[in-house]
Design an enzyme around this catalytic site. Structure first.
Site, short mmCIF file in Angstrom:
data_model
loop_
_atom_site.label_atom_id
_atom_site.label_comp_id
_atom_site.label_asym_id
_atom_site.label_seq_id
_atom_site.Cartn_x
_atom_site.Cartn_y
_atom_site.Cartn_z
N ILE A 1 -27.38 -109.90 17.51
CA ILE A 1 -27.66 -109.71 16.08
C ILE A 1 -26.39 -109.26 15.36
CG2 ILE A 1 -30.09 -109.15 16.43
CD1 ILE A 1 -29.30 -106.19 15.74
N ASP A 2 -25.42 -108.71 16.12
CA ASP A 2 -24.22 -108.14 15.49
C ASP A 2 -23.27 -109.23 14.99
OD1 ASP A 2 -25.35 -105.80 16.41
OD2 ASP A 2 -24.04 -105.64 18.15
N ARG B 1 -34.58 -93.50 -7.81
CA ARG B 1 -33.94 -92.84 -6.67
C ARG B 1 -32.77 -93.64 -6.12
NH1 ARG B 1 -39.49 -91.49 -3.38
NH2 ARG B 1 -39.74 -89.35 -4.12
O1 F6P Z 1 -25.75 -105.05 20.10
C1 F6P Z 1 -27.01 -105.08 19.53
C2 F6P Z 1 -27.46 -103.71 19.11
O2 F6P Z 1 -28.74 -103.82 18.51
C3 F6P Z 1 -26.50 -102.97 18.18
O3 F6P Z 1 -26.54 -103.43 16.86
C4 F6P Z 1 -26.94 -101.54 18.39
O4 F6P Z 1 -25.87 -100.64 18.14
C5 F6P Z 1 -27.33 -101.52 19.83
O5 F6P Z 1 -27.59 -102.84 20.22
C6 F6P Z 1 -28.54 -100.67 20.14
O6 F6P Z 1 -28.72 -100.65 21.51
P1 F6P Z 1 -30.02 -100.07 22.22
O7 F6P Z 1 -31.02 -101.19 22.26
O8 F6P Z 1 -29.53 -99.70 23.57
O9 F6P Z 1 -30.52 -98.92 21.42
#
Ligand code: F6P
Length: 358
Positions: A137-138, A173
């Site tokens: 997703i990143d 807000r």
């Molecule tokens: O890399 C995908 C991601 O959702 C990031 O955006 C986020 O920082 C991380 O994974 C969260 O990881 P976890 O599922 O271990 O909380």
């Protein structure tokens, strides 16, 4: 011929659509596909897998998550910190290869982000026939114009902003929405633009509270008594550090999160305006993939099978922006793709008067 497919790292919408595409394209060629359960761990004894015949693929195109399960921790974990990785022990790689031989697999498709693809790269260097499919997703993989899962996450964050808009306006807000993305601001900037945010804070552009508050004050001056702030979990003030949700150990990457609350409290303190924070969190990773992700996953899955048919192991499927090609896994994991601070997205945001907080 029999191939295996593994899903690794954090889940996201579209993993099942890739599984479906790979298994369908493989079946078309007369191959059998095994879905390895629990990521790479499922290749180790006692092997854990399911046969992906046509019946097993029912409904997968639209189903979120992964029917194979996934892991971003454990013995195959290679990411030990921001930009830091470790080499997997040879004994583990050898055991993985033996596992594939036991299952009669001629090749493996690894679906994942930079962590999973780094594992895949090390496996390739060890001689394991493997190809990669870019998921996250990143959207932070440099070797592809887009990863699947990103569009679905942006759709979720945009929907959240649309909902926050009306309540922010009703109450006059400031609403702060914290989104994921790790060290890249792609979700924040794209959802921020799509959802009409007034302030967008991304890791690539350190922010100043004075600038954020000036943007809020300017909106007040022109009669807009509410403000929408989108903040990436990796955003930080000038000279400040990332806010971590915990989990920092020598063995794993920090879990980011919490900057939204910090920003909201500082805004309220400085402007006196009632401010609320929403952390979107894993909602961004759940649910059905968008149409665009369904298409992307189908293209990627079909291409992965094509790479195997051509014996092009050690490569990752990539989207160039106009076509689906492949690149060596070494290239795929060599650097992250972050939002260019002077690129088109930031320029467009600034042109519209959106504050980047700098
Ligand atoms: O890399 C995908 C991601 O959702 C990031 O955006 C986020 O920082 C991380 O994974 C969260 O990881 P976890 O599922 O271990 O909380």
């Amino acid at each position: 011929m029999k191939i295996g497919i593994v899903t690794g790292g954090g889940d996201c919408p579209g993993l099942n659509a890739v599984i479906r595409a790979v298994a369908k394209a493989a079946t078309k060629r007369g191959w059998e596909t095994l879905g390895i359960i629990g990521s790479f761990q499922g290749l180790l004894p006692p092997q854990n897998y399911r046969v992906l015949d046509y019946k097993a693929l029912d409904g997968l195109l639209v189903r979120g998550g992964t029917i194979l399960g996934t892991a971003n921790r454990g013995i195959f974990s290679v990411k030990t910190g921001h930009g830091q990785t470790r080499q997997l022990p040879e004994s583990l790689l050898a055991e993985t290869r033996r596992g594939m031989e036991t299952l009669g697999l001629s090749a493996l498709v690894a679906v994942g982000g930079d962590g999973t693809l780094t594992i895949a790269h090390q496996m390739h260097q060890f001689g394991i026939p493997i190809v990669g499919v870019p998921k996250t997703i990143d959207n932070d993989l440099a070797a592809t114009a887009v990863t699947f899962g990103f569009d679905s996450a942006v759709a979720c964050a945009t929907d959240a902003l649309d909902r926050l808009h009306t309540t922010a306006e009703s109450h006059g807000r400031v609403m702060v929405l914290e989104v994921m993305g790790r060290y890249a601001g792609w979700i924040a900037i794209c959802a921020g633009i799509a959802g009409g945010a007034d302030v967008i804070l991304i890791p690539e552009i350190p922010f100043r509270y004075e600038s954020i508050c000036a943007a809020i004050a300017e909106r007040e001056r022109i009669g807009k008594h509410f403000t929408l702030v989108t903040v990436a979990e990796g955003a930080r003030p000038v000279g400040g550090d990332y806010v971590s949700a915990g989990g920092d150990t020598a063995q794993r990457e920090a879990r980011l999160g919490g900057i939204g609350a910090v920003v909201a409290s500082e805004i309220e303190k400085r402007t006196g305006k009632e401010t609320r924070v929403v952390v979107l969190g894993h909602l961004q990773r759940g649910g059905s993939p968008t149409n665009m992700d369904r298409v992307l996953c189908t293209l990627f899955g079909a291409k992965a099978v094509d790479l195997i048919a051509q014996g092009r192991f050690g490569e990752m499927v990539t989207h160039t922006g106009t076509s689906v090609e492949s690149v060596p896994l070494s290239e795929a994991v060599s650097r992250l793709r972050t939002v260019p601070p002077d690129g088109a997205f930031v320029q467009a945001a600034r042109a519209l008067g959106i504050s980047l907080g700098d």
